[in-house]
Motif scaffolding. Structure first.
Motif, mmCIF file in Angstrom:
data_model
loop_
_atom_site.group_PDB
_atom_site.id
_atom_site.type_symbol
_atom_site.label_atom_id
_atom_site.label_comp_id
_atom_site.label_asym_id
_atom_site.label_seq_id
_atom_site.Cartn_x
_atom_site.Cartn_y
_atom_site.Cartn_z
ATOM 1 N N MET A 1 0.822 -1.181 0.000
ATOM 2 C CA MET A 1 0.000 0.000 0.000
ATOM 3 C C MET A 1 0.874 1.256 0.000
ATOM 4 N N MET A 2 2.021 1.170 0.658
ATOM 5 C CA MET A 2 2.918 2.324 0.703
ATOM 6 C C MET A 2 3.405 2.678 -0.697
ATOM 7 N N LEU A 3 3.721 1.658 -1.490
ATOM 8 C CA LEU A 3 4.213 1.924 -2.842
ATOM 9 C C LEU A 3 3.141 2.561 -3.707
ATOM 10 N N TRP A 4 1.914 2.106 -3.570
ATOM 11 C CA TRP A 4 0.821 2.673 -4.348
ATOM 12 C C TRP A 4 0.590 4.127 -3.940
ATOM 13 N N VAL A 17 7.127 11.665 -12.048
ATOM 14 C CA VAL A 17 6.823 10.568 -12.974
ATOM 15 C C VAL A 17 7.804 9.419 -12.758
ATOM 16 N N ALA A 18 9.090 9.751 -12.623
ATOM 17 C CA ALA A 18 10.103 8.717 -12.397
ATOM 18 C C ALA A 18 9.869 8.016 -11.061
ATOM 19 N N LEU A 19 9.521 8.777 -10.024
ATOM 20 C CA LEU A 19 9.253 8.190 -8.703
ATOM 21 C C LEU A 19 8.037 7.280 -8.745
ATOM 22 N N ALA A 20 6.980 7.725 -9.409
ATOM 23 C CA ALA A 20 5.769 6.908 -9.529
ATOM 24 C C ALA A 20 6.048 5.633 -10.327
ATOM 25 N N VAL A 26 8.497 -1.550 -8.607
ATOM 26 C CA VAL A 26 8.852 -2.335 -7.417
ATOM 27 C C VAL A 26 7.639 -3.121 -6.926
ATOM 28 N N ALA A 27 6.479 -2.483 -6.899
ATOM 29 C CA ALA A 27 5.261 -3.178 -6.467
ATOM 30 C C ALA A 27 4.930 -4.340 -7.404
ATOM 31 N N ARG A 33 6.832 -11.834 -7.922
ATOM 32 C CA ARG A 33 7.678 -12.772 -7.166
ATOM 33 C C ARG A 33 6.869 -13.573 -6.158
ATOM 34 N N TYR A 34 6.056 -12.890 -5.353
ATOM 35 C CA TYR A 34 5.354 -13.584 -4.282
ATOM 36 C C TYR A 34 4.125 -14.341 -4.769
ATOM 37 N N SER A 35 3.558 -13.970 -5.894
ATOM 38 C CA SER A 35 2.381 -14.691 -6.383
ATOM 39 C C SER A 35 2.733 -16.066 -6.932
ATOM 40 N N GLY A 36 3.996 -16.297 -7.207
ATOM 41 C CA GLY A 36 4.410 -17.601 -7.713
ATOM 42 C C GLY A 36 4.651 -18.632 -6.626
#
Length: 109
Positions: A1-4, A17-20, A26-27, A33-36
């Motif tokens: 949620m922090m990344l969003w 724009v680059a930060l978003a 990263v999200a 990675r974790y969904s696998g």
């Protein structure tokens, strides 16, 4: 949620724009990675998708309203929106808890 939230609150400039884009990349990488992993269920999909809904509903409280809207009306509408999102996610989670076992989402089969 922090990344969003980071992506949503980035300044309106090329740095923003680059930060978003970095936050969303990263999200997405973490989600891929974790969904696998073994044990990923419909409730995990709900958590990943629901986080975006909760962040957008919560960010409505810090965004300046368009037009001549009073602050009590703004906060009342935002509260109803956030409550509706939370009730929707709670209802879906309750339905998923009642379903039997951990079933892989159809796109993972």
């Amino acid at each position: 949620m922090m990344l969003w939230g980071t992506g949503q609150l980035a300044p309106a400039s090329w740095t923003g724009v680059a930060l978003a884009a970095l936050a969303l990349a990263v999200a997405a990488g973490c989600l891929i990675r974790y969904s696998g992993r073994r044990g990923w269920s419909h409730r995990h999909v709900l958590a990943a998708g629901g986080a975006a809904l909760v962040v957008n509903a919560a960010l409505a409280f810090v965004v300046e309203p368009l037009g001549e809207t009073s602050y009590p009306a703004k906060y009342a509408v935002n509260s109803v929106l956030l409550l509706g999102v939370l009730l929707l996610l709670t209802r879906i989670d309750h339905h998923l808890r009642r379903s039997e076992g951990i079933v892989a989402p159809s796109w993972r089969s």
